[in-house]
Design a protein around this motif. Sequence first.
Motif, PDB file in Angstrom:
ATOM      1  N   ILE A   4       0.785  -1.473   0.007  1.00  0.00           N
ATOM      2  CA  ILE A   4      -0.180   0.218   0.070  1.00  0.00           C
ATOM      3  C   ILE A   4       1.000   1.311  -0.089  1.00  0.00           C
ATOM      4  O   ILE A   4       0.378   2.321  -0.051  1.00  0.00           O
ATOM      5  N   TRP A   5       2.340   1.096   0.221  1.00  0.00           N
ATOM      6  CA  TRP A   5       2.865   2.413   0.276  1.00  0.00           C
ATOM      7  C   TRP A   5       4.494   1.678  -0.034  1.00  0.00           C
ATOM      8  O   TRP A   5       4.734   0.668   0.488  1.00  0.00           O
ATOM      9  N   SER A   6       5.268   2.674  -0.674  1.00  0.00           N
ATOM     10  CA  SER A   6       6.527   2.173  -0.735  1.00  0.00           C
ATOM     11  C   SER A   6       7.679   3.581  -0.376  1.00  0.00           C
ATOM     12  O   SER A   6       7.078   4.630  -0.787  1.00  0.00           O
ATOM     13  N   GLY A   7       8.699   3.195   0.221  1.00  0.00           N
ATOM     14  CA  GLY A   7       9.485   4.407   0.853  1.00  0.00           C
ATOM     15  C   GLY A   7      10.705   3.652   1.239  1.00  0.00           C
ATOM     16  O   GLY A   7      11.269   2.742   0.850  1.00  0.00           O
ATOM     17  N   ALA A   8      11.183   4.339   2.188  1.00  0.00           N
ATOM     18  CA  ALA A   8      12.434   4.010   3.028  1.00  0.00           C
ATOM     19  C   ALA A   8      12.641   4.222   4.555  1.00  0.00           C
ATOM     20  O   ALA A   8      12.053   5.231   4.841  1.00  0.00           O
ATOM     21  N   VAL A   9      12.760   3.331   5.045  1.00  0.00           N
ATOM     22  CA  VAL A   9      13.354   3.603   6.566  1.00  0.00           C
ATOM     23  C   VAL A   9      14.621   4.179   6.820  1.00  0.00           C
ATOM     24  O   VAL A   9      15.753   3.621   6.084  1.00  0.00           O
ATOM     25  N   THR A  10      14.959   5.519   7.432  1.00  0.00           N
ATOM     26  CA  THR A  10      16.231   5.885   7.581  1.00  0.00           C
ATOM     27  C   THR A  10      16.466   6.143   9.036  1.00  0.00           C
ATOM     28  O   THR A  10      15.723   6.808   9.658  1.00  0.00           O
ATOM     29  N   PRO A  17      15.377   0.860   1.785  1.00  0.00           N
ATOM     30  CA  PRO A  17      13.991   0.942   0.984  1.00  0.00           C
ATOM     31  C   PRO A  17      13.239  -0.425   1.519  1.00  0.00           C
ATOM     32  O   PRO A  17      13.386  -1.509   1.482  1.00  0.00           O
ATOM     33  N   VAL A  18      11.828  -0.089   1.476  1.00  0.00           N
ATOM     34  CA  VAL A  18      10.948  -1.168   1.904  1.00  0.00           C
ATOM     35  C   VAL A  18       9.698  -0.614   1.398  1.00  0.00           C
ATOM     36  O   VAL A  18       9.179   0.273   0.659  1.00  0.00           O
ATOM     37  N   LYS A  19       8.899  -1.814   1.310  1.00  0.00           N
ATOM     38  CA  LYS A  19       7.379  -1.621   0.967  1.00  0.00           C
ATOM     39  C   LYS A  19       6.392  -1.986   2.004  1.00  0.00           C
ATOM     40  O   LYS A  19       6.873  -2.935   3.135  1.00  0.00           O
ATOM     41  N   LEU A  20       5.365  -1.383   2.232  1.00  0.00           N
ATOM     42  CA  LEU A  20       4.425  -1.557   3.294  1.00  0.00           C
ATOM     43  C   LEU A  20       3.184  -2.450   2.949  1.00  0.00           C
ATOM     44  O   LEU A  20       2.603  -2.014   1.857  1.00  0.00           O
ATOM     45  N   TYR A  21       2.926  -3.209   3.907  1.00  0.00           N
ATOM     46  CA  TYR A  21       1.727  -4.114   3.763  1.00  0.00           C
ATOM     47  C   TYR A  21       0.930  -3.896   4.940  1.00  0.00           C
ATOM     48  O   TYR A  21       1.502  -3.961   6.229  1.00  0.00           O
ATOM     49  N   LEU A  81       1.577  19.627   0.760  1.00  0.00           N
ATOM     50  CA  LEU A  81       2.260  19.743   2.181  1.00  0.00           C
ATOM     51  C   LEU A  81       3.766  19.103   2.015  1.00  0.00           C
ATOM     52  O   LEU A  81       3.796  18.000   1.480  1.00  0.00           O
ATOM     53  N   PRO A  82       4.610  19.502   2.641  1.00  0.00           N
ATOM     54  CA  PRO A  82       6.028  18.831   2.444  1.00  0.00           C
ATOM     55  C   PRO A  82       5.923  17.564   3.117  1.00  0.00           C
ATOM     56  O   PRO A  82       6.471  16.486   2.648  1.00  0.00           O
ATOM     57  N   SER A  83       5.370  17.455   4.268  1.00  0.00           N
ATOM     58  CA  SER A  83       5.342  16.014   5.099  1.00  0.00           C
ATOM     59  C   SER A  83       4.547  14.958   4.007  1.00  0.00           C
ATOM     60  O   SER A  83       4.995  13.820   4.089  1.00  0.00           O
ATOM     61  N   GLU A  84       3.730  15.529   3.306  1.00  0.00           N
ATOM     62  CA  GLU A  84       2.789  14.321   2.487  1.00  0.00           C
ATOM     63  C   GLU A  84       3.719  13.973   1.423  1.00  0.00           C
ATOM     64  O   GLU A  84       3.617  12.958   0.894  1.00  0.00           O
ATOM     65  N   LYS A  85       4.665  14.821   0.729  1.00  0.00           N
ATOM     66  CA  LYS A  85       5.285  14.462  -0.049  1.00  0.00           C
ATOM     67  C   LYS A  85       6.604  13.326   0.274  1.00  0.00           C
ATOM     68  O   LYS A  85       7.299  12.654  -0.560  1.00  0.00           O
ATOM     69  N   SER A  86       6.957  13.262   1.548  1.00  0.00           N
ATOM     70  CA  SER A  86       8.007  12.544   1.997  1.00  0.00           C
ATOM     71  C   SER A  86       7.837  10.868   1.895  1.00  0.00           C
ATOM     72  O   SER A  86       6.449  10.504   2.230  1.00  0.00           O
ATOM     73  N   ARG A  87       8.607  10.257   1.508  1.00  0.00           N
ATOM     74  CA  ARG A  87       8.539   9.010   1.362  1.00  0.00           C
ATOM     75  C   ARG A  87       9.822   8.220   2.448  1.00  0.00           C
ATOM     76  O   ARG A  87       9.912   7.076   2.144  1.00  0.00           O
ATOM     77  N   GLU A  88       9.720   8.817   3.475  1.00  0.00           N
ATOM     78  CA  GLU A  88      10.670   8.280   4.484  1.00  0.00           C
ATOM     79  C   GLU A  88       9.980   7.785   5.800  1.00  0.00           C
ATOM     80  O   GLU A  88       9.025   8.411   6.169  1.00  0.00           O
ATOM     81  N   PRO A 113      11.625  -5.665   2.412  1.00  0.00           N
ATOM     82  CA  PRO A 113      12.892  -5.088   2.031  1.00  0.00           C
ATOM     83  C   PRO A 113      12.770  -5.035   0.602  1.00  0.00           C
ATOM     84  O   PRO A 113      12.292  -6.187  -0.211  1.00  0.00           O
ATOM     85  N   ASP A 114      13.231  -3.952  -0.124  1.00  0.00           N
ATOM     86  CA  ASP A 114      13.495  -3.736  -1.443  1.00  0.00           C
ATOM     87  C   ASP A 114      14.303  -4.940  -1.796  1.00  0.00           C
ATOM     88  O   ASP A 114      15.387  -5.214  -1.265  1.00  0.00           O
ATOM     89  N   SER A 115      14.474  -5.435  -3.013  1.00  0.00           N
ATOM     90  CA  SER A 115      15.352  -6.234  -3.529  1.00  0.00           C
ATOM     91  C   SER A 115      16.646  -5.791  -3.420  1.00  0.00           C
ATOM     92  O   SER A 115      17.605  -6.724  -3.213  1.00  0.00           O
ATOM     93  N   LYS A 116      16.908  -4.539  -3.519  1.00  0.00           N
ATOM     94  CA  LYS A 116      18.335  -4.054  -3.285  1.00  0.00           C
ATOM     95  C   LYS A 116      18.752  -3.790  -1.851  1.00  0.00           C
ATOM     96  O   LYS A 116      20.076  -3.284  -1.812  1.00  0.00           O
ATOM     97  N   SER A 117      18.106  -3.966  -0.760  1.00  0.00           N
ATOM     98  CA  SER A 117      18.099  -3.291   0.552  1.00  0.00           C
ATOM     99  C   SER A 117      18.208  -4.831   1.555  1.00  0.00           C
ATOM    100  O   SER A 117      18.104  -4.214   2.654  1.00  0.00           O
ATOM    101  N   ALA A 118      18.430  -5.845   1.204  1.00  0.00           N
ATOM    102  CA  ALA A 118      18.502  -7.084   2.267  1.00  0.00           C
ATOM    103  C   ALA A 118      19.491  -6.779   3.112  1.00  0.00           C
ATOM    104  O   ALA A 118      18.950  -7.266   4.258  1.00  0.00           O
ATOM    105  N   LYS A 119      20.534  -6.326   2.685  1.00  0.00           N
ATOM    106  CA  LYS A 119      21.456  -6.412   4.010  1.00  0.00           C
ATOM    107  C   LYS A 119      21.387  -5.144   4.876  1.00  0.00           C
ATOM    108  O   LYS A 119      21.520  -5.505   5.961  1.00  0.00           O
ATOM    109  N   ALA A 120      20.856  -3.939   4.465  1.00  0.00           N
ATOM    110  CA  ALA A 120      20.437  -3.108   5.221  1.00  0.00           C
ATOM    111  C   ALA A 120      19.125  -3.281   6.325  1.00  0.00           C
ATOM    112  O   ALA A 120      19.236  -2.958   7.233  1.00  0.00           O
ATOM    113  N   TYR A 121      18.308  -4.085   5.530  1.00  0.00           N
ATOM    114  CA  TYR A 121      17.206  -4.541   6.312  1.00  0.00           C
ATOM    115  C   TYR A 121      17.551  -5.602   7.401  1.00  0.00           C
ATOM    116  O   TYR A 121      17.006  -5.246   8.602  1.00  0.00           O
TER     117      TYR A 121
END
Length: 270
Positions: A4-10, A17-21, A81-88, A113-121
């Motif tokens: 339902i959403w994609s973004g990144a945990v920082t 990078p993650v997807k939200l379910y 709104l700035p916060s609405e644009k954030s994907r973090e 985890p996004d396919s490229k972020s397995a180690k960071a996850y």
Amino acid sequence: MRAIWSGAVTFGLVNVPVKLYSATESHDVALHQVHDRDGGRIRYQRVCEIDGEVVPFANIDKAYEEGGRTVVLTEDDFASLPSEKSREIEVVEFVPSEQVDPLMFEKSYYLQPDSKSAKAYALLRETLEKTERTAIVQFSLRQKSRLGALRVRDDVLVLQGLLWEDEVRTADFAVDSGVRVTAKELEMSMALVKSYESDFDPGRFTDEYQEELRTLVEAKLEQGDAIDTDATFGRAADADDGGGEVLDLMEALRRSVEKSRGASKRRGAS
């Protein structure tokens, strides 16, 4: 499941990078409203107060009214709104898990985890597990700035929405702290607790109301309105539930302990 959403945990300079379910779903029987006289389906329409016309959802904006003045907010306004644009999902602090009051919990989400972020996850997951801490995060979802708690469940990062502090109400009634509890009453109460001690297994519990509702629906589908509900649910017509008997606290505790111990013995024998 569908994301339902994609973004990144920082956190710091680390980006995951993650997807939200959605982690939960309702099992309630889906019901709708009908006219009691003829069974016709009740529909709701969005009608304009000025011209009386039904308005398509695409032509509806939101508005705020204060002191007789109204401000209309369009989808473009919200998107600006700035916060609405954030994907973090920004980690702001790591706190002891016991400090997060369950009263604040809202909806839960799984993070994939996004396919490229397995180690960071994996790094973030293991960090939370080793430190036994919960990450407090801020993020935006569906036109709302949100607070959340990030933790680990079955090797998956789980994001739990949290209420803001001013959304949690304070109990505004008095509790009599001067009530005297006797040592015997406390001893009996603790014995009752001990007789019920167990490890929590949510799979042992079922939603009896929804099961009974499904049984009722199926019976009415088969038999119509003339069903015998007592027979449907296996209730004896003259069943006595023992209601009306007034017990004092000590007697109620004593009977409860005896009943629980008897049930434990029967379980052990089976």
